[in-house]
Design an enzyme around this catalytic site. Structure first.
Site, PDB file in Angstrom:
ATOM      1  N   ASP A   1     -12.729   3.470   1.779  1.00 51.88           N
ATOM      2  CA  ASP A   1     -11.783   2.930   0.802  1.00 51.88           C
ATOM      3  C   ASP A   1     -12.217   1.540   0.342  1.00 51.88           C
ATOM      4  OD1 ASP A   1      -9.613   2.920  -0.858  1.00 51.88           O
ATOM      5  OD2 ASP A   1      -8.173   2.306   0.677  1.00 51.88           O
TER       6      ASP A   1
ATOM      7  N   GLY B   1       0.832  -1.192   0.000  1.00 53.09           N
ATOM      8  CA  GLY B   1       0.000   0.000   0.000  1.00 53.09           C
ATOM      9  C   GLY B   1       0.866   1.240   0.000  1.00 53.09           C
ATOM     10  N   GLY B   2       0.245   2.395   0.224  1.00 50.25           N
ATOM     11  CA  GLY B   2       0.985   3.636   0.184  1.00 50.25           C
ATOM     12  C   GLY B   2       1.980   3.789   1.322  1.00 50.25           C
TER      13      GLY B   2
ATOM     14  N   LYS C   1       1.089  -6.508   8.570  1.00 53.19           N
ATOM     15  CA  LYS C   1       1.108  -5.229   7.865  1.00 53.19           C
ATOM     16  C   LYS C   1       2.125  -4.329   8.539  1.00 53.19           C
ATOM     17  CE  LYS C   1      -1.956  -1.558   6.177  1.00 53.19           C
ATOM     18  NZ  LYS C   1      -3.348  -1.070   6.126  1.00 53.19           N
TER      19      LYS C   1
ATOM     20  N   VAL D   1       2.271  -5.651   3.244  1.00 48.07           N
ATOM     21  CA  VAL D   1       1.710  -6.819   3.927  1.00 48.07           C
ATOM     22  C   VAL D   1       2.591  -8.031   3.614  1.00 48.07           C
ATOM     23  CG1 VAL D   1      -0.307  -8.290   4.202  1.00 48.07           C
ATOM     24  CG2 VAL D   1      -0.601  -5.852   3.751  1.00 48.07           C
TER      25      VAL D   1
END
Length: 475
Positions: free
Chosen positions: A145, A16-17, A39, A21
């Site tokens: 999201d 992700g940003g 994560k 993960v």
């Protein structure tokens, strides 16, 4: 692979940003382990207090949601300069990859499969919307999201909502800055672009995902986010039946109502939308979804299964031995457990898990099982010895029968039927018929005295050790 705290961190399976993960294993005591998803906050963000607060907020908010269609948050670790959230591992595939494969192969996802997956997503979102704080107050949580990237389809046939990193909730330490957008533009609702987010915002995103699953193409066309935002605010919204003519009209109505630009004209709750979706088309069963997944993502599942098998085997070989071990005779238990950086027993120096900078704290030491058993045996032996000595003193045994028979002058104890002070001739005493003494009585019957020039009545003395010592002159 590396060990951080009590977790072994393996390959990256998502990005992700601000976090990545990884596959991981919980390394518990006495050989317990479990596959998890870890994560991890990227190092460049781990030093920024605002990102750290946002990251911890996500874990705190997600932990308040308990539903089969939501990925569970299990733990939060901040150790050795690392900050990460531990989540349940979902063995399956993301909906984004499944949809991309379907578009590439030009095989739209069957409506019953789509209805089953997104009905579960809506139920999970409803649980999130209804979540409460520790004090019982509503969190007013909005995911913000919802997208195919954050929907996981497991081999059990269930869809799970993941990633509440940008969720809006009452009491969050981090709030959205003015002019800052949270979420993906391709799945945003009009009010979200304007800086507002309500429960119906998540339903709009689900309606876009459903539209794309049924139509087999992207909802917003355009190469840049600005074009997509313009289409969202003012462009026409066409029906999915344009691209999927065989779609039931009831299903089309559910999609178009979820895509209303006015939040008040959408479904009031995610539960209401899930109910309407299941009435429009009969959802596929979990078994049917699992079989469809095995076909649609066979190669990916096979690769993941091989990776998991290797990971579990390696972690089992290195950490399956119990942490509790018997200390050496000259080693105290306290010294064994006092060092939290002591290596795990059974971990080879050349093993891939032997990271010099990573150690797993040992559990509190306990007494050695062998020492405990030895102590019990010694205690039992001492009790038996005391009882035997007491019984010996109270009811001392006479000399062996053979010895008495070989000494003619020695008197024989009277049978139990005769008076205690009666004289009994030696000839009348039969050793096999009358015991030398009677057990269980309060006193010992003394042998009858025999007139002798020596004091042989009795012909023995009782010493301090409680045993009879026969007088030599009486032999």
């Amino acid at each position: 692979m590396r060990i951080v705290g009590r977790y072994a961190v393996y390959d990256e399976i998502g990005r992700g940003g601000m976090a990545a993960v990884h596959l991981g294993r919980l390394l518990g005591h006495v050989g317990f382990s479990r596959t998890v998803a870890i994560k991890m906050l990227r190092p460049q963000y781990a030093k920024d207090p605002s990102f750290v607060s946002m990251f911890l907020d996500e874990a705190r908010v997600a932990a308040r949601i308990a539903h089969p269609n939501v990925v569970h948050t299990l733990d939060v670790e901040a150790t050795q300069g690392e900050l990460f959230v531990v989540m349940e591992y979902v063995h399956g595939e993301s909906l984004s990859r499944l949809m991309r494969n379907a578009r590439n192969e030009k095989t739209p996802i069957p409506p019953p499969i789509a209805a089953s997956l997104l009905s579960g997503v809506l139920l999970g979102l409803h649980a999130a919307h209804e979540a409460k704080s520790v004090g019982g107050e509503p969190l007013d949580l909005v995911h913000r999201d919802v997208s195919p990237d954050n929907i996981l389809v497991g081999v059990d046939g269930l869809a799970k909502v993941a990633d509440f990193g940008v969720a809006k909730a009452r009491g969050r330490l981090q709030t959205t800055r003015t002019g800052e957008l949270k979420g993906k533009v391709a799945y945003m609702a009009p009010e979200q672009i304007e800086g507002r987010a309500v429960r119906a915002t998540d339903m709009f995103a689900v309606a876009i995902v459903l539209w794309e699953m049924l139509a087999g193409r992207r909802f917003f066309q355009g190469t840049d986010e600005l074009t997509r935002m313009r289409n969202l605010l003012s462009g026409s919204i066409e029906s999915p039946r344009v691209h999927a003519p065989g779609m039931p009209e009831a299903l089309e109505a559910v999609v178009m109502r979820g895509l209303e630009r006015d939040p008040n004209r959408r479904f009031a709750t995610a539960l209401e939308m899930a109910t309407a979706l299941e009435r429009a088309v009969t959802p596929a069963s979990a078994i049917d979804v699992a079989q469809w997944l095995e076909t649609a993502a066979a190669a990916a599942l096979e690769r993941r299964s091989v990776l998991l098998a290797r990971m579990e085997e390696s972690s089992h070989d290195a950490f399956s031995q119990p942490v509790l071990s018997d200390p050496e005779p000259n080693e105290s238990v306290e010294e064994e457990s006092g060092d939290p950086t002591r290596p795990v027993p059974g971990l080879a120096a050349d093993s891939q898990f032997a990271n010099r900078e990573s150690r797993i704290p040992n559990v509190s030491a306990r007494p050695s099982p062998r020492r405990g058993r030895l102590g019990i045996l010694l205690l039992v032996a001492a009790i038996v010895a005391v009882l035997w000595a007491a019984r010996k003193k109270e009811d001392a045994p006479t000399a062996p029968i053979a010895s008495i028979a070989s000494v003619a002058p020695a008197p024989i104890e009277a049978p139990s039927a005769a008076p205690a002070d009666a004289d009994v001739p030696v000839e009348s005493a039969v050793p096999s018929a009358a015991p030398p003494h009677t057990k269980g009585r309060g006193r010992t019957t003394r042998p009858a005295a025999k007139p002798e020039k020596h004091d042989c009545s009795p012909p023995y003395t009782i010493g301090s050790d409680g045993l009879r010592h026969y007088k030599p002159e009486c032999w």
